[in-house]
Design a protein around this motif. Structure first.
Motif, PDB file in Angstrom:
ATOM      1  N   PRO A  81       0.808  -1.229   0.000  1.00  0.00           N
ATOM      2  CA  PRO A  81       0.000   0.000   0.000  1.00  0.00           C
ATOM      3  C   PRO A  81       0.836   1.272   0.000  1.00  0.00           C
ATOM      4  O   PRO A  81       0.410   2.304  -0.500  1.00  0.00           O
ATOM      5  CB  PRO A  81      -0.814  -0.084   1.288  1.00  0.00           C
ATOM      6  CG  PRO A  81      -0.549  -1.397   1.897  1.00  0.00           C
ATOM      7  CD  PRO A  81       0.517  -2.105   1.135  1.00  0.00           C
ATOM      8  N   SER A 119     -10.766  -0.803   4.659  1.00  0.00           N
ATOM      9  CA  SER A 119     -10.585   0.588   4.222  1.00  0.00           C
ATOM     10  C   SER A 119     -11.366   0.940   2.956  1.00  0.00           C
ATOM     11  O   SER A 119     -11.386   2.111   2.567  1.00  0.00           O
ATOM     12  CB  SER A 119      -9.106   0.867   3.975  1.00  0.00           C
ATOM     13  OG  SER A 119      -8.430   0.804   5.190  1.00  0.00           O
ATOM     14  N   TYR A 144      -4.185   3.010  -3.686  1.00  0.00           N
ATOM     15  CA  TYR A 144      -4.241   1.587  -3.301  1.00  0.00           C
ATOM     16  C   TYR A 144      -5.693   1.223  -2.975  1.00  0.00           C
ATOM     17  O   TYR A 144      -6.248   0.246  -3.490  1.00  0.00           O
ATOM     18  CB  TYR A 144      -3.313   1.369  -2.103  1.00  0.00           C
ATOM     19  CG  TYR A 144      -3.642   0.156  -1.249  1.00  0.00           C
ATOM     20  CD1 TYR A 144      -3.246  -1.117  -1.626  1.00  0.00           C
ATOM     21  CD2 TYR A 144      -4.356   0.294  -0.054  1.00  0.00           C
ATOM     22  CE1 TYR A 144      -3.554  -2.220  -0.835  1.00  0.00           C
ATOM     23  CE2 TYR A 144      -4.662  -0.794   0.737  1.00  0.00           C
ATOM     24  CZ  TYR A 144      -4.261  -2.050   0.344  1.00  0.00           C
ATOM     25  OH  TYR A 144      -4.571  -3.141   1.118  1.00  0.00           O
ATOM     26  N   HIS A 173      -8.574  -5.545   8.884  1.00  0.00           N
ATOM     27  CA  HIS A 173      -8.134  -4.168   9.139  1.00  0.00           C
ATOM     28  C   HIS A 173      -6.918  -4.163  10.053  1.00  0.00           C
ATOM     29  O   HIS A 173      -6.932  -4.814  11.103  1.00  0.00           O
ATOM     30  CB  HIS A 173      -9.266  -3.368   9.768  1.00  0.00           C
ATOM     31  CG  HIS A 173      -9.017  -1.893   9.694  1.00  0.00           C
ATOM     32  ND1 HIS A 173      -8.726  -1.256   8.509  1.00  0.00           N
ATOM     33  CD2 HIS A 173      -9.000  -0.929  10.632  1.00  0.00           C
ATOM     34  CE1 HIS A 173      -8.545   0.023   8.730  1.00  0.00           C
ATOM     35  NE2 HIS A 173      -8.695   0.253  10.015  1.00  0.00           N
ATOM     36  N   LEU A 187       6.864   1.517  12.447  1.00  0.00           N
ATOM     37  CA  LEU A 187       6.772   2.137  13.774  1.00  0.00           C
ATOM     38  C   LEU A 187       8.157   2.241  14.429  1.00  0.00           C
ATOM     39  O   LEU A 187       8.555   3.300  14.932  1.00  0.00           O
ATOM     40  CB  LEU A 187       5.827   1.266  14.627  1.00  0.00           C
ATOM     41  CG  LEU A 187       5.494   1.741  16.020  1.00  0.00           C
ATOM     42  CD1 LEU A 187       4.740   3.064  15.940  1.00  0.00           C
ATOM     43  CD2 LEU A 187       4.618   0.705  16.730  1.00  0.00           C
ATOM     44  N   THR A 190      10.401   4.732  12.726  1.00  0.00           N
ATOM     45  CA  THR A 190      10.026   6.107  13.104  1.00  0.00           C
ATOM     46  C   THR A 190      10.572   6.429  14.498  1.00  0.00           C
ATOM     47  O   THR A 190      11.102   7.520  14.736  1.00  0.00           O
ATOM     48  CB  THR A 190       8.483   6.274  13.061  1.00  0.00           C
ATOM     49  OG1 THR A 190       8.007   5.712  11.848  1.00  0.00           O
ATOM     50  CG2 THR A 190       8.068   7.723  13.129  1.00  0.00           C
ATOM     51  N   MET A 196       8.879   9.509  17.048  1.00  0.00           N
ATOM     52  CA  MET A 196       7.678   8.926  17.654  1.00  0.00           C
ATOM     53  C   MET A 196       7.403   9.546  19.021  1.00  0.00           C
ATOM     54  O   MET A 196       7.093   8.861  19.983  1.00  0.00           O
ATOM     55  CB  MET A 196       7.898   7.413  17.777  1.00  0.00           C
ATOM     56  CG  MET A 196       6.890   6.486  17.209  1.00  0.00           C
ATOM     57  SD  MET A 196       5.780   7.030  15.944  1.00  0.00           S
ATOM     58  CE  MET A 196       4.252   6.511  16.678  1.00  0.00           C
ATOM     59  N   MET A 251      -0.013   1.505  19.741  1.00  0.00           N
ATOM     60  CA  MET A 251       1.353   1.855  19.317  1.00  0.00           C
ATOM     61  C   MET A 251       2.289   1.873  20.532  1.00  0.00           C
ATOM     62  O   MET A 251       3.414   1.366  20.471  1.00  0.00           O
ATOM     63  CB  MET A 251       1.382   3.235  18.650  1.00  0.00           C
ATOM     64  CG  MET A 251       0.658   3.307  17.340  1.00  0.00           C
ATOM     65  SD  MET A 251       1.410   2.223  16.128  1.00  0.00           S
ATOM     66  CE  MET A 251       0.019   1.847  15.104  1.00  0.00           C
ATOM     67  N   THR A 295       7.517  10.349   6.274  1.00  0.00           N
ATOM     68  CA  THR A 295       6.989   9.295   7.163  1.00  0.00           C
ATOM     69  C   THR A 295       5.516   9.543   7.445  1.00  0.00           C
ATOM     70  O   THR A 295       4.697   8.625   7.418  1.00  0.00           O
ATOM     71  CB  THR A 295       7.749   9.320   8.513  1.00  0.00           C
ATOM     72  OG1 THR A 295       9.128   9.322   8.237  1.00  0.00           O
ATOM     73  CG2 THR A 295       7.393   8.135   9.379  1.00  0.00           C
ATOM     74  N   MET A 299      -2.328   9.904   4.461  1.00  0.00           N
ATOM     75  CA  MET A 299      -3.052   8.668   4.724  1.00  0.00           C
ATOM     76  C   MET A 299      -2.742   8.140   6.123  1.00  0.00           C
ATOM     77  O   MET A 299      -3.629   7.800   6.896  1.00  0.00           O
ATOM     78  CB  MET A 299      -2.673   7.637   3.639  1.00  0.00           C
ATOM     79  CG  MET A 299      -3.334   6.297   3.752  1.00  0.00           C
ATOM     80  SD  MET A 299      -2.400   5.170   4.808  1.00  0.00           S
ATOM     81  CE  MET A 299      -1.375   4.331   3.673  1.00  0.00           C
ATOM     82  N   ARG A 300      -1.473   8.125   6.495  1.00  0.00           N
ATOM     83  CA  ARG A 300      -1.098   7.622   7.826  1.00  0.00           C
ATOM     84  C   ARG A 300      -1.651   8.526   8.925  1.00  0.00           C
ATOM     85  O   ARG A 300      -2.092   8.039   9.965  1.00  0.00           O
ATOM     86  CB  ARG A 300       0.424   7.518   7.962  1.00  0.00           C
ATOM     87  CG  ARG A 300       0.956   6.287   7.260  1.00  0.00           C
ATOM     88  CD  ARG A 300       2.435   6.103   7.531  1.00  0.00           C
ATOM     89  NE  ARG A 300       2.992   5.164   6.580  1.00  0.00           N
ATOM     90  CZ  ARG A 300       4.263   5.093   6.251  1.00  0.00           C
ATOM     91  NH1 ARG A 300       5.135   5.917   6.785  1.00  0.00           N
ATOM     92  NH2 ARG A 300       4.678   4.198   5.385  1.00  0.00           N
ATOM     93  N   ALA A 304      -4.093   7.520  11.888  1.00  0.00           N
ATOM     94  CA  ALA A 304      -3.612   7.645  13.273  1.00  0.00           C
ATOM     95  C   ALA A 304      -4.480   8.575  14.110  1.00  0.00           C
ATOM     96  O   ALA A 304      -4.417   8.529  15.334  1.00  0.00           O
ATOM     97  CB  ALA A 304      -2.170   8.170  13.266  1.00  0.00           C
TER      98      ALA A 304
END
Ligand SMILES: NC(=O)C1=CN([C@@H]2O[C@H](COP(=O)(O)OP(=O)(O)OC[C@H]3O[C@@H](n4cnc5c(N)ncnc54)[C@H](O)[C@@H]3O)[C@@H](O)[C@H]2O)C=CC1
Ligand SMILES: CC(C)CCC[C@@H](C)[C@H]1CC[C@H]2C3=C(CC[C@]12C)[C@@]1(C)CCC(=O)C[C@@H]1CC3
Length: 345
Positions: A81, A119, A144, A173, A187, A190, A196, A251, A295, A299-300, A304
């Motif tokens: 994706p 999604s 995607y 999901h 993760l 990052t 993070m 997370m 990063t 979309m992320r 989040a």
């Protein structure tokens, strides 16, 4: 040693069987006594007892020879994706899925189980306990997802009881578990780069993260219930852990399990989303000169900072689905499986 010849309904193929989900599915199918062929463009499926066919699912001839004598096909192949190659998504997820359907029908495959995605109904705004009745996203969050919508429609519309070709789509999901190449590695990367530290929004947004073995269980139940008299024919089903969790708690639990500090400071969602959009635009404009991949993509950030969890009541009712592994057990097993991602290694 004589090889055992299995009845045709126990002979299956997994398209995308070298991937994260595909390989877990292959291992479980072997445990359950299926004979399994893997069809994948990438040759990394070295599971003993599996017949491997290397090929591109857009190549019909290659598919026809791999699917010969198979009655059940799982299609869980897709480009990653995170790729921004639109024509690849289009070619593999749409044209390639059309080719998979044609090849299945030509060789007499009776059941096709597609790995779709929850999604397909997500537009970047809150979804709380969403059912399968939600309409497809008019504005999907990325290309995607746009092609996953078209792919799902193709597979579900191909269901034809008269012709003896039955289809179903599983919508997982946020899959996580051992060997996941995406969620935990991104993760940790990052965190290692010191990025993070921040929670996007107030940190109370609930999300589904689904342990890979539960996703596999949903696929196998669907395949085994896929009969002409079953209500599941031609329908999509959410498969989740049925334990929505705060995105940032999940997370943090993974990060702390691997020895990293959890994020602490809050940033307004709208600010981060705006910045992510700006960065993404810059990356597109500057692509001919420099290549960089932000990063925090829009979309992320949307994933989040919003609620996105789904009801799996329908899968419980129609196929007797129940998650086999709790979120807590899944996280423990996942963290343990990544010794090389522990802090200090
Ligand atoms: N990972 C996640 O959180 C979620 C994944 N999904 C879906 O689950 C499925 C499996 O995903 P993952 O296992 O995470 O991805 P993955 O990237 O680990 O596996 C995908 C596999 O498909 C193969 N593949 C790609 N293009 C191909 C082609 N042209 N011909 C033959 N094989 C090809 C790849 O080589 C790879 O082995 C995908 O359909 C994805 O859209 C859905 C919801 C969530
Ligand atoms: C940098 C951090 C803010 C976020 C790191 C974690 C993310 C990489 C993952 C959190 C939710 C995940 C997710 C997917 C990919 C990995 C995440 C963005 C999917 C987009 C994978 C493909 C799908 O079909 C839907 C998934 C939704 C959740």
């Amino acid at each position: 040693m004589a090889t055992r010849v299995r009845p045709r309904n126990k002979r299956c193929a997994v398209i995308g069987g070298s991937g994260f989900l595909g390989r877990h599915l292959v291992e479980k199918l072997l445990d359950r006594g299926y004979s399994v062929s893997v069809f994948d463009i990438c040759p990394s499926c070295e599971v003993p007892g599996v017949t491997f066919h290397r090929g591109d699912l857009c190549d019909k001839q290659a598919l026809l020879s791999a699917l010969k004598d198979v009655s059940l096909v799982f299609h869980c192949a897709s480009p990653a994706p995170g790729s921004d190659n639109r024509s690849l998504f289009e070619r593999v997820n749409i044209q390639g899925t059309r080719t998979v359907i044609e090849a299945c029908i030509e060789v007499g495959v009776q059941r096709l189980v597609l790995t779709s995605s929850a999604s397909v109904v997500f537009e970047g705004t809150d979804i709380k306990n969403g059912s399968e009745d939600l309409p497809y996203a008019k504005k999907p969050i990325d290309y995607y997802t746009k092609t996953k919508i078209e792919q799902e429609k193709l597979v579900l519309n191909a269901c034809d009881k008269e012709k003896g070709f039955l289809t179903v789509a599983i919508r997982p999901h946020g899959i996580f578990g051992p060997r996941d190449p995406q969620l935990v590695p991104i993760l940790v990367d990052t965190a290692r780069r010191g990025k993070m530290k921040f929670i996007i929004g107030d940190g109370t947004n609930l999300v589904d993260f689904t342990f890979v073995e539960n996703v596999v269980h949903g696929h196998i139940l669907a395949a085994e219930r896929l009969r002409p008299d079953s209500p599941i024919c031609g329908k999509p089903y959410h498969i989740t852990n049925d334990e929505p969790v705060r995105f940032w708690d999940f997370m943090s639990e993974v990060l702390v399990g691997l020895g990293y500090d959890p994020p602490r400071y809050h940033l307004p969602y709208i600010l981060v989303y705006g910045l992510a959009l700006l960065l993404w635009l810059l990356a597109v404009i500057l692509r001919p000169l420099v290549s960089f991949k932000p990063t925090f993509t829009p979309m992320r950030v949307a994933l989040a900072g919003t609620h996105h969890y789904y009801s799996c009541e329908r899968a419980k009712q129609d196929m007797g689905y129940k998650p086999l592994v709790s979120l807590k057990e899944g996280i423990a097993c996942t963290v343990q499986s990544y010794p090389h991602l522990q802090k200090g290694d």
